[in-house]
Design a protein around this motif. Structure first.
Motif, mmCIF file in Angstrom:
data_model
loop_
_atom_site.group_PDB
_atom_site.id
_atom_site.type_symbol
_atom_site.label_atom_id
_atom_site.label_comp_id
_atom_site.label_asym_id
_atom_site.label_seq_id
_atom_site.Cartn_x
_atom_site.Cartn_y
_atom_site.Cartn_z
ATOM 1 N N GLY A 9 0.826 -1.207 0.000
ATOM 2 C CA GLY A 9 0.000 0.000 0.000
ATOM 3 C C GLY A 9 0.856 1.251 0.000
ATOM 4 O O GLY A 9 1.626 1.472 0.940
ATOM 5 N N LYS A 35 -1.426 -0.778 -5.489
ATOM 6 C CA LYS A 35 -2.314 -1.426 -6.461
ATOM 7 C C LYS A 35 -2.770 -0.491 -7.580
ATOM 8 O O LYS A 35 -3.010 -0.929 -8.694
ATOM 9 N N ILE A 163 -2.788 -0.953 3.765
ATOM 10 C CA ILE A 163 -3.716 -0.823 2.624
ATOM 11 C C ILE A 163 -4.853 0.174 2.886
ATOM 12 O O ILE A 163 -5.752 0.318 2.057
ATOM 13 N N GLN A 166 -10.842 0.054 4.436
ATOM 14 C CA GLN A 166 -11.550 -0.676 3.373
ATOM 15 C C GLN A 166 -13.037 -0.664 3.705
ATOM 16 O O GLN A 166 -13.450 -1.221 4.717
ATOM 17 N N LYS A 168 -15.443 -2.286 2.508
ATOM 18 C CA LYS A 168 -16.101 -3.606 2.519
ATOM 19 C C LYS A 168 -15.239 -4.631 3.250
ATOM 20 O O LYS A 168 -14.032 -4.725 3.004
ATOM 21 N N LYS A 169 -15.899 -5.426 4.101
ATOM 22 C CA LYS A 169 -15.176 -6.439 4.867
ATOM 23 C C LYS A 169 -14.499 -7.444 3.926
ATOM 24 O O LYS A 169 -13.422 -7.968 4.213
ATOM 25 N N SER A 171 -12.874 -7.003 1.333
ATOM 26 C CA SER A 171 -11.535 -6.596 0.885
ATOM 27 C C SER A 171 -10.459 -7.011 1.892
ATOM 28 O O SER A 171 -9.274 -6.964 1.588
ATOM 29 N N LEU A 172 -10.888 -7.382 3.096
ATOM 30 C CA LEU A 172 -9.917 -7.780 4.121
ATOM 31 C C LEU A 172 -9.946 -9.290 4.355
ATOM 32 O O LEU A 172 -9.339 -9.786 5.303
ATOM 33 N N PRO A 185 -16.289 -2.989 8.938
ATOM 34 C CA PRO A 185 -16.049 -1.573 8.610
ATOM 35 C C PRO A 185 -17.363 -0.794 8.455
ATOM 36 O O PRO A 185 -18.310 -1.290 7.852
ATOM 37 N N THR A 348 -12.634 5.152 7.690
ATOM 38 C CA THR A 348 -13.371 3.928 7.969
ATOM 39 C C THR A 348 -13.128 3.491 9.400
ATOM 40 O O THR A 348 -11.983 3.332 9.818
ATOM 41 N N GLY A 351 -11.841 -2.614 10.854
ATOM 42 C CA GLY A 351 -10.609 -3.095 10.214
ATOM 43 C C GLY A 351 -9.997 -4.198 11.065
ATOM 44 O O GLY A 351 -10.706 -4.852 11.848
ATOM 45 N N VAL A 376 -5.910 0.652 8.044
ATOM 46 C CA VAL A 376 -6.334 -0.753 7.886
ATOM 47 C C VAL A 376 -6.686 -1.347 9.251
ATOM 48 O O VAL A 376 -7.471 -2.290 9.362
#
Ligand SMILES: Cc1cc2nc3c(=O)[nH]c(=O)nc-3n(C[C@H](O)[C@H](O)[C@H](O)COP(=O)(O)OP(=O)(O)OC[C@H]3O[C@@H](n4cnc5c(N)ncnc54)[C@H](O)[C@@H]3O)c2cc1C
Length: 404
Positions: A9, A35, A163, A166, A168-169, A171-172, A185, A348, A351, A376
């Protein structure tokens, strides 16, 4: 080279931790994987393009009180690297900073690009490599870490995961699969929509000091309040949104907010003040004169909400009218139906659980050799430079320990 440190990240925490790691462990190869096609994109837009790098509050205990999530964890972390260390860090690298009356600290240049240029310059000077368009998708830990990225495979001896927040969960999920607990999140730092409230006609009105609460909850926000064309905004509202991030999410952002337009004025004080007003202003029309630090436009609106005609003379106010006025001035209730992002600034809540991270090193308690820094983690602050400060502090600690 004695090993490879990969930082996942290329944001605020990623650059700060990579620079620190390369300074402390110069024999290691340090690579940042980003990314997207841009690094430091949030730093660029932060603080309206000016980057509120930190806050003048530096005592670890006091500083940690500005974080709805992560307070105890950060109190310990700030004792290693606090906001005054951040100021020194930037000033040693030639970035002049300025403290504003609200305690926020910005670059004197008033431009976030100076922070970005500083980070890029430090990476070049130290030999930190940066790989763009390289999103990490999966990690397997054997002897070393094996990373699958959108740009091929890569091995690493140590990792720093930066990172960012996030929404949305899912993504983790890869971090969850490695054994970490993920706290759901939810968004923090937003303004309140009030589509059915005529107060929005007063858009642009700023109340320098107001106190806001969520009805039925203990949470409150203090400070400037801004009336907008969609509802209410300003530091007092953003504070309330941060402290109430999870509760308000559970209410689907439909709730009642109580406003004290006179900061922390208590009912008894206000009644006394109104008695003096009746004596002093006597025959004057109530719509023309008042002693409170609010605009005449807002005052007239609040009179209307209290059912009092502007042409009523101060001495004519009856007991019922006084009661209504008192209630409107210090306990005014508005229906909130939804939220809006404040100038695109948001963070957010939620995390990676702090239970899984060693605060002394930022190393994962689940996966040795894997470190975390920045948003994060289940850390977020109110506005005022606190979110970057959490990123700098946790990145500094991770970078200081990752090569050991
Ligand atoms: C508009 C805006 C203004 C703000 N202004 C301020 C301010 O003035 N002061 C303040 O204190 N805070 C501010 N904040 C909050 C602050 O920007 C964040 O808290 C901070 O950027 C968090 O840093 P981070 O490095 O953890 O995450 P980020 O800065 O979000 O960086 C994460 C990076 O990781 C990359 N990444 C994500 N997933 C992967 C992957 N799988 N592989 C590789 N790379 C990946 C992302 O593309 C991104 O570049 C603002 C936020 C916003 C949105």
């Amino acid at each position: 080279m004695s090993g490879r440190i990969v930082v996942i990240g290329g944001g605020a925490a990623g650059f700060f931790s990579a620079i620190r790691a390369k300074e402390v462990f110069p024999d290691h190869e340090v690579i940042i994987l980003e990314k997207s096609q841009k690094t430091l994109s949030k730093v660029k837009v932060s603080g309206g393009g000016r980057c509120n790098v930190t806050n003048v509050v530096s005592d670890p205990k006091e500083l940690s009180s500005f974080y709805p999530r992560g307070q105890n964890f950060l109190k310990k972390a700030f004792s290693q690297f606090t906001s005054s260390d951040t100021v020194r860090w930037f000033e040693e690298r030639g970035i002049k900073l300025k403290v504003y009356p609200d305690n926020c600290i910005f670059p004197v240049a008033n431009n976030s690009q100076v922070i970005i240029d500083c980070f890029r310059g430090e990476c070049e000077r130290l030999g930190v490599q940066i790989e763009m368009s390289t999103g990490v998708q999966k990690i397997i830990k054997n002897e070393r870490f094996k990373l699958t990225t959108s740009n091929g495979e890569l091995n690493a001896d140590k990792l720093i995961v930066t990172i960012g927040g996030q929404p949305k969960k899912s993504s983790l999920q890869w971090l969850e699969e490695m054994g970490h607990t993920i706290i759901d999140p939810v968004p923090s730092l937003f303004t309140f929509n009030m589509p059915d409230e005529p107060i929005t006609e007063l858009m642009g009105n700023v109340i320098e000091k107001a106190k806001v609460k969520i009805k039925g909850e203990k949470l409150e926000g203090n400070g400037p309040l801004l009336i907008t064309h969609w509802g209410m905004s300003g530091p007092a509202i953003l504070q309330l949104s941060a402290w109430g991030a999870r509760i308000l999410h559970d209410k689907d952002y439909h709730f009642e907010v109580l406003v004290n337009w006179l900061d922390s004025t208590k009912e008894s004080e206000l009644r006394e003040q109104l008695t003096f007003c009746q004596e002093d202003y006597n025959d004057k029309h109530i719509g023309n004169v008042h002693p409170f630090p609010i605009t005449l436009r807002l005052w007239k609106h609040l009179l209307m909400r209290s059912g009092i005609k502007e042409t009523t003379r101060w001495r004519e106010l009856g007991k019922n009218q006084l009661n209504k006025l008192v209630n409107t001035l210090i306990n005014d209730c508005y229906q909130v139906k939804g939220k809006t992002t404040f100038k695109e600034e948001f963070v957010t809540a939620g995390g990676v659980s702090l239970q899984d991270i060693n605060v002394q090193t930022m190393e994962s308690k689940k996966i040795p050799g894997m470190y975390f820094a920045g948003e994060v983690m289940d850390i977020d602050g109110i506005t005022g430079g606190f979110n970057f400060q959490a990123a700098w502090t946790t990145a500094f600690i991770a970078g200081s320990n990752v090569g050991t």
